[in-house]
Structure formats: structure tokens, C-alpha cells
Scaffold this active site. Structure first.
Site, PDB file in Angstrom:
ATOM      1  N   LEU A 124       0.761  -1.163  -0.051  1.00  0.00           N
ATOM      2  CA  LEU A 124      -0.063  -0.170  -0.018  1.00  0.00           C
ATOM      3  C   LEU A 124       0.807   1.086   0.076  1.00  0.00           C
ATOM      4  O   LEU A 124       0.858   2.194  -0.881  1.00  0.00           O
ATOM      5  CB  LEU A 124      -1.024  -0.125   1.343  1.00  0.00           C
ATOM      6  CG  LEU A 124      -1.648   1.087   1.509  1.00  0.00           C
ATOM      7  CD1 LEU A 124      -2.601   1.623   0.533  1.00  0.00           C
ATOM      8  CD2 LEU A 124      -2.522   1.214   2.829  1.00  0.00           C
ATOM      9  N   THR A 125       1.660   1.270   0.794  1.00  0.00           N
ATOM     10  CA  THR A 125       2.485   2.573   1.106  1.00  0.00           C
ATOM     11  C   THR A 125       3.420   3.107  -0.046  1.00  0.00           C
ATOM     12  O   THR A 125       3.905   2.169  -0.686  1.00  0.00           O
ATOM     13  CB  THR A 125       3.585   2.482   2.475  1.00  0.00           C
ATOM     14  OG1 THR A 125       2.728   1.942   3.656  1.00  0.00           O
ATOM     15  CG2 THR A 125       4.416   3.647   2.596  1.00  0.00           C
ATOM     16  N   GLU A 126       3.490   4.282  -0.153  1.00  0.00           N
ATOM     17  CA  GLU A 126       4.483   4.824  -1.226  1.00  0.00           C
ATOM     18  C   GLU A 126       5.168   6.022  -0.442  1.00  0.00           C
ATOM     19  O   GLU A 126       4.731   6.385   0.316  1.00  0.00           O
ATOM     20  CB  GLU A 126       3.650   5.220  -2.424  1.00  0.00           C
ATOM     21  CG  GLU A 126       2.842   3.975  -3.267  1.00  0.00           C
ATOM     22  CD  GLU A 126       2.045   4.710  -4.354  1.00  0.00           C
ATOM     23  OE1 GLU A 126       2.229   5.994  -4.642  1.00  0.00           O
ATOM     24  OE2 GLU A 126       1.552   4.159  -4.907  1.00  0.00           O
ATOM     25  N   ILE A 156       7.887  -2.041   1.959  1.00  0.00           N
ATOM     26  CA  ILE A 156       7.117  -3.464   1.932  1.00  0.00           C
ATOM     27  C   ILE A 156       7.730  -4.516   2.779  1.00  0.00           C
ATOM     28  O   ILE A 156       8.657  -5.176   2.384  1.00  0.00           O
ATOM     29  CB  ILE A 156       6.594  -3.555   0.590  1.00  0.00           C
ATOM     30  CG1 ILE A 156       6.224  -2.513  -0.175  1.00  0.00           C
ATOM     31  CG2 ILE A 156       5.692  -4.854   0.626  1.00  0.00           C
ATOM     32  CD1 ILE A 156       4.780  -1.517   0.731  1.00  0.00           C
ATOM     33  N   GLN A 278      11.737  -0.592  46.749  1.00  0.00           N
ATOM     34  CA  GLN A 278      10.383  -0.254  46.000  1.00  0.00           C
ATOM     35  C   GLN A 278      10.352   0.568  44.801  1.00  0.00           C
ATOM     36  O   GLN A 278       9.263   0.273  43.938  1.00  0.00           O
ATOM     37  CB  GLN A 278       9.815   0.711  47.263  1.00  0.00           C
ATOM     38  CG  GLN A 278       8.195   0.673  47.348  1.00  0.00           C
ATOM     39  CD  GLN A 278       7.665   1.441  48.145  1.00  0.00           C
ATOM     40  OE1 GLN A 278       8.052   2.736  48.651  1.00  0.00           O
ATOM     41  NE2 GLN A 278       6.640   0.871  49.118  1.00  0.00           N
ATOM     42  N   GLU A 363       1.376  -0.072  10.052  1.00  0.00           N
ATOM     43  CA  GLU A 363      -0.043  -0.288  10.070  1.00  0.00           C
ATOM     44  C   GLU A 363      -0.951   0.954  10.532  1.00  0.00           C
ATOM     45  O   GLU A 363      -1.892   0.763  11.003  1.00  0.00           O
ATOM     46  CB  GLU A 363      -0.316  -1.745  10.645  1.00  0.00           C
ATOM     47  CG  GLU A 363       0.132  -2.814   9.671  1.00  0.00           C
ATOM     48  CD  GLU A 363      -0.521  -4.120  10.240  1.00  0.00           C
ATOM     49  OE1 GLU A 363      -1.856  -4.028  10.576  1.00  0.00           O
ATOM     50  OE2 GLU A 363       0.184  -5.210  10.073  1.00  0.00           O
TER      51      GLU A 363
HETATM   52  N1  COS Z   1     -13.603   0.731   6.207  1.00  0.00           N
HETATM   53  C1  COS Z   1     -14.699   0.833   5.351  1.00  0.00           C
HETATM   54  N2  COS Z   1     -14.329   2.154   4.683  1.00  0.00           N
HETATM   55  C2  COS Z   1     -13.850   3.020   5.254  1.00  0.00           C
HETATM   56  C3  COS Z   1     -12.865   2.851   6.216  1.00  0.00           C
HETATM   57  C4  COS Z   1     -12.951   1.626   7.176  1.00  0.00           C
HETATM   58  N3  COS Z   1     -12.185   1.427   8.020  1.00  0.00           N
HETATM   59  N4  COS Z   1     -12.062   4.054   6.466  1.00  0.00           N
HETATM   60  C5  COS Z   1     -12.499   4.981   5.363  1.00  0.00           C
HETATM   61  N5  COS Z   1     -13.396   4.259   4.800  1.00  0.00           N
HETATM   62  C6  COS Z   1     -14.275   4.723   3.797  1.00  0.00           C
HETATM   63  C7  COS Z   1     -14.826   6.145   3.971  1.00  0.00           C
HETATM   64  O1  COS Z   1     -15.979   5.870   4.705  1.00  0.00           O
HETATM   65  C8  COS Z   1     -14.827   7.189   2.640  1.00  0.00           C
HETATM   66  O2  COS Z   1     -15.952   6.360   2.098  1.00  0.00           O
HETATM   67  P1  COS Z   1     -16.637   7.788   1.210  1.00  0.00           P
HETATM   68  O3  COS Z   1     -16.001   8.123   0.073  1.00  0.00           O
HETATM   69  O4  COS Z   1     -17.866   6.846   0.708  1.00  0.00           O
HETATM   70  O5  COS Z   1     -17.018   8.817   2.138  1.00  0.00           O
HETATM   71  C9  COS Z   1     -13.539   6.542   2.311  1.00  0.00           C
HETATM   72  O6  COS Z   1     -12.992   5.450   2.606  1.00  0.00           O
HETATM   73  C10 COS Z   1     -12.434   7.590   2.453  1.00  0.00           C
HETATM   74  O7  COS Z   1     -12.357   7.891   3.904  1.00  0.00           O
HETATM   75  P2  COS Z   1     -11.556   9.020   4.468  1.00  0.00           P
HETATM   76  O8  COS Z   1     -12.273  10.352   3.780  1.00  0.00           O
HETATM   77  O9  COS Z   1     -11.720   8.778   5.930  1.00  0.00           O
HETATM   78  O10 COS Z   1     -10.175   8.812   4.120  1.00  0.00           O
HETATM   79  P3  COS Z   1      -8.818   9.720   4.435  1.00  0.00           P
HETATM   80  O11 COS Z   1      -8.223   9.803   3.094  1.00  0.00           O
HETATM   81  O12 COS Z   1      -9.242  10.786   5.384  1.00  0.00           O
HETATM   82  O13 COS Z   1      -8.045   8.487   5.162  1.00  0.00           O
HETATM   83  C11 COS Z   1      -7.132   7.433   6.908  1.00  0.00           C
HETATM   84  C12 COS Z   1      -8.313   7.928   6.117  1.00  0.00           C
HETATM   85  C13 COS Z   1      -6.243   8.407   7.496  1.00  0.00           C
HETATM   86  C14 COS Z   1      -7.642   6.595   8.141  1.00  0.00           C
HETATM   87  C15 COS Z   1      -6.495   6.198   6.216  1.00  0.00           C
HETATM   88  O14 COS Z   1      -5.567   6.923   4.916  1.00  0.00           O
HETATM   89  C16 COS Z   1      -5.376   5.443   6.763  1.00  0.00           C
HETATM   90  O15 COS Z   1      -5.807   4.430   7.645  1.00  0.00           O
HETATM   91  N6  COS Z   1      -4.231   5.841   6.835  1.00  0.00           N
HETATM   92  C17 COS Z   1      -2.973   4.952   7.515  1.00  0.00           C
HETATM   93  C18 COS Z   1      -2.760   4.049   6.368  1.00  0.00           C
HETATM   94  C19 COS Z   1      -1.809   2.954   6.983  1.00  0.00           C
HETATM   95  O16 COS Z   1      -2.136   2.141   7.911  1.00  0.00           O
HETATM   96  N7  COS Z   1      -0.637   2.828   6.507  1.00  0.00           N
HETATM   97  C20 COS Z   1       0.188   1.708   6.925  1.00  0.00           C
HETATM   98  C21 COS Z   1       0.440   0.780   5.732  1.00  0.00           C
HETATM   99  S1  COS Z   1       0.553  -0.753   5.893  1.00  0.00           S
HETATM  100  S2  COS Z   1       2.028  -1.314   6.941  1.00  0.00           S
END
Ligand code: COS
Length: 388
Positions: A124-126, A156, A278, A363
Site C-alpha cells: 500500500l505505502t508509497e 514493504i 520499592q 499499519e
Molecule cells: N472501513 C470501510 N470504509 C472506510 C474505512 C474503513 N475502516 N475507512 C475509511 N473508509 C471509507 C470512508 O467511509 C470513505 O468513504 P466515502 O468516500 O464513501 O465517504 C472513504 O473510505 C475515504 O475515507 P476517509 O475520507 O476517511 O479517508 P482519508 O483519506 O481521510 O484517510 C485514514 C483515512 C487516514 C484513516 C487512512 O488513510 C489510513 O488508515 N491511513 C493510514 C494508512 C496505514 O495504516 N498505512 C500503513 C500501511 S500498511 S503497514
């Protein structure tokens, strides 16, 4: 504390503990020092069927869930988070297929994953999309019966070592997060290569590399779910996996407490073992209490995931946030209890402290977990007000 584990769950925990004690502890320092990938340990985990824990029986797994996986991850993390990360990242990479794959995709990939024959990685990450997962720029262009992938994934876990990659890429640039899609890409596909292995502060037994896609052609059948579902696939994957990062936190914290206790009983200063002071007792009491609270939350979140509950986002984020902040504090305090010895490489706590740091970062950083939890609170509060 008794968490009323079933016979089977106790067996899984014991099996993972046995591998941790017999196979991981003797080599963890060397793996860390040499930044060596733990293939021998992965083979032992495969022989014990531990890769199949969370995979349904119909696809060759044991048909258990996030809770049993957390038990195994906790035991491995007590010994070495680098090894546990390799094992847990395999599950992270498998979740897109498990949660959203077609029966055909599951039949094709899950049996080998369950048998530990093929490792998996999640892409996922870039470089410009870490916390902002919606900002990815890797593209997947439809071209006849194929998609053509271009772009680079960064940091990754299991990159280069895994055979199977679940990758998120943009299929429609005009739609932001809604224009992302998920794909499965096999190692060896022309146009798919790896960057250099990253050098890290901790979890050095685990492999971290770039995934490079240059006009990489994959069959259309390799899409997971459908076009535009990629962001949801990624978020649901993280929802299922984050409690497992919490389990890593619980494991490393417990491992550090065990070491600090053993040391404090033996180390004599001012004519007494330091455990009799302690100041040391209170530190250990706090460490043990926080770790038990983290364990209870992680187990509850994992069981909640396994209950089939629809929305596990908040529970999983809370478990990850709390347990990994605890892990950082507890491993740091274990070093403190052991003083100069704790800081030296002769004892494992300095490695545990270095390893624990990543848990607050990967994560989703713990700042992102707080955002996720707050968003869930706001949504629930707004829904409750509407209902009144
Ligand atoms: N389950 C289902 N749907 C989800 C969801 C979840 N957990 N989280 C978000 N969505 C949906 C939202 O409902 C929204 O849908 P709509 O377009 O219909 O409104 C859409 O996805 C976009 O969500 P949101 O606007 O909240 O997205 P953001 O871009 O603000 O990002 C975060 C949300 C920051 C929470 C997300 O980008 C994130 O988790 N970032 C961290 C990534 C991460 O963990 N990276 C590590 C990589 S793996 S080591």
C-alpha cells in the site's frame, strides 16, 4: 489472568511458544545483527500449520480467526518482533484475498499460503503516501485482458521474500481514494522488481523493500473485488490486522518484563537484590499492570473481529494504539530497570526497545489510530443525536 482459552487455543499458544523458545530465542541476536531473514523459523511455523491458522478449512487452513492468530503472534513477539513481523505481515497481505477474493482466487492462492509454501506481502505505502493512504500514485491501466501497473511501493514488509503481493493502485485518477483498486501480483511477473533491502533500527530480521512496477502486465482476473474498491479493501484489511499489531505489543512488553524481573532478582546493589527496592517494584508493577490491560483489550478486539461484527475499525485501532504505546513504555522501562546492563547487547531488552518502536508507526501511526477512533466517536455521537 485466565482468559478461558479453549483446549485448542491453549495448544496453539503452546506450539507458538515452543517455536519461540526453541527456534527463535537462540538465533534472535544473530538475525538482528546480520539482518538475516528467518527462513528456518518460517519453515518451522509452516510445519506446525501455524500459517493456516486464520485460513478457512476449505482452503487448507485450520479455520480459526484473528484471536488465535493474536495468540501465536504474541508468543513469537515475546522472543523477537522481527520474526513476528514477518509472520504477521503474511496475514496482513492475505486479508485482501480472504475478505474480498473470489472463490477462484482463494482456491488458487490460499492453500499455498496456509501451508506456508508461499509468503505474502501487502503493498500500500508509497514515498508520498504513508499516513495519507488515499494519496497513492501507482497506477493500473486497463489494457484489453490485462492491467498494466506502473509505480513504486515503499517499505514493504516481506518485499522480495514473498511470492504473492496484494497491491493497491489507482485505476481512475479523477476519483481520489474511490479510484483505487486492489490486485494480486506474483513474484516473477515481468516488469515487477524489488528495490534494495532497507536497513532499520529494529525488527532487523524482517525484510523491507521497495516494489517496483514498470509496465508490469497482470491478467484482469487478478483484480481483487472490483475497480474502485481498493481503498475499502485496504481499510478493511487494516481493520482486521491492527489488533494483531497490538498482540505484537503485548508480546514484546511481556518479554521485556520477564527479562527485567529475572535481572532484578539477581542484581545486587547496596547489599540487596534490586528487586527489594520499592522504586524497582513499583516500576515492575506498573509495567505488568499496563501489559495485562493491553492484553485484555487486544484479546477483546480480536474476539470482536471473529464475532463477525460489521464495524471493527474502532476496536482494532484502540487495541493497536493502546498496546503498542504500552510496549514502548514497558520496553523502555525494562532497559531502565536493568540500567547499564539493559543498554548493552548482552541482554535482549535493548533489542526489544528498538523493535517496539516500529509498532507505534506501522499499519498506521498511533496518531492516525487516534484520528480513526475520534472519527468513529464523532460518527456514533452524531447518529445517537439523530436518533433522539
Ligand atoms: N472501513 C470501510 N470504509 C472506510 C474505512 C474503513 N475502516 N475507512 C475509511 N473508509 C471509507 C470512508 O467511509 C470513505 O468513504 P466515502 O468516500 O464513501 O465517504 C472513504 O473510505 C475515504 O475515507 P476517509 O475520507 O476517511 O479517508 P482519508 O483519506 O481521510 O484517510 C485514514 C483515512 C487516514 C484513516 C487512512 O488513510 C489510513 O488508515 N491511513 C493510514 C494508512 C496505514 O495504516 N498505512 C500503513 C500501511 S500498511 S503497514
Amino acid at each position: 489472568m485466565d482468559y478461558f482459552l479453549s483446549e485448542e487455543q491453549l495448544m496453539i499458544k503452546d506450539l507458538a511458544r515452543q517455536i519461540a523458545v526453541e527456534k527463535v530465542v537462540p538465533v534472535r541476536e544473530e538475525l538482528d545483527e546480520k539482518e538475516e531473514f528467518p527462513w528456518e523459523i518460517m519453515k518451522a511455523l509452516a510445519q506446525s500449520d501455524l500459517f493456516g491458522l486464520f485460513i478457512p478449512e476449505q482452503y487448507g487452513g485450520l479455520g480459526k480467526g484473528a484471536f488465535e492468530l493474536a495468540l501465536a503472534v504474541e508468543e513469537l513477539s515475546k522472543a523477537c518482533v522481527g520474526v513476528a513481523t514477518t509472520y504477521a505481515a503474511n496475514a496482513l497481505g492475505t486479508y485482501p484475498l480472504l475478505l474480498f477474493g473470489t472463490d477462484e482466487q482463494k482456491k488458487k492462492y490460499l492453500p499455498d499460503i496456509a501451508a506456508g509454501k508461499k509468503l505474502v506481502a501487502f503493498g500500500l505505502t508509497e514515498a508520498n503516501a504513508g499516513s495519507d493512504a488515499g494519496g497513492i500514485q501507482t497506477t493500473a491501466r486497463a489494457d484489453g485482458d490485462h492491467y498494466v501497473l506502473n509505480g513504486t511501493k515503499q517499505w514493504i514488509t516481506n518485499g522480495g521474500e514473498a511470492e504473492i503481493y496484494t497491491v493497491i493502485a489507482i485505476t481512475d485518477k479523477t476519483r481520489g481514494a474511490r479510484g483505487a483498486s486492489a490486485f494480486v501480483v506474483e513474484k516473477g511477473t515481468p516488469g515487477f522488481s524489488f528495490g534494495k533491502k532497507e536497513r532499520k533500527m529494529g525488527i532487523r530480521a524482517s525484510a523491507t523493500r521497495e516494489l517496483v512496477f514498470e509496465d508490469c502486465k497482470i491478467p484482469k482476473a487478478n483484480i481483487i473485488a472490483r475497480e474502485g474498491m481498493g481503498f475499502i479493501v485496504a481499510m478493511k484489511t487494516l481493520d482486521n490486522s491492527r489488533a494483531g499489531v497490538g498482540a505484537q505489543g503485548v508480546g514484546v512488553a511481556q518479554g521485556a518484563i520477564d527479562e527485567a524481573l529475572k535481572f532484578a532478582r539477581q542484581r545486587v546493589q547496596f547489599g540487596h537484590p534490586i528487586i527489594s527496592f520499592q522504586a524497582i517494584q513499583h516500576m515492575l508493577a506498573d509495567m505488568a499492570t499496563e501489559t495485562e490491560a493491553a492484553r485484555a483489550l487486544v484479546y477483546a478486539a480480536a474476539r470482536y473481529i471473529d464475532s463477525g461484527a460489521k464495524d471493527v475499525t474502532r476496536a482494532s485501532a484502540m487495541a493497536k494504539l493502546f498496546a503498542t504505546d504500552v510496549a514502548m513504555r514497558v520496553t523502555t522501562n525494562a532497559v531502565q530497570v536493568m540500567g547499564g546492563s539493559g543498554y548493552m547487547k548482552e541482554y535482549p531488552v535493548e533489542k526489544m526497545m528498538r523493535d517496539a518502536k516500529i509498532l507505534q508507526i506501522y499499519e498506521g501511526t498511533n496518531q492516525i489510530q487516534r484520528n480513526v477512533i475520534a472519527q468513529a466517536l464523532i460518527k456514533e455521537s452524531a447518529a445517537a443525536s439523530k436518533g433522539k
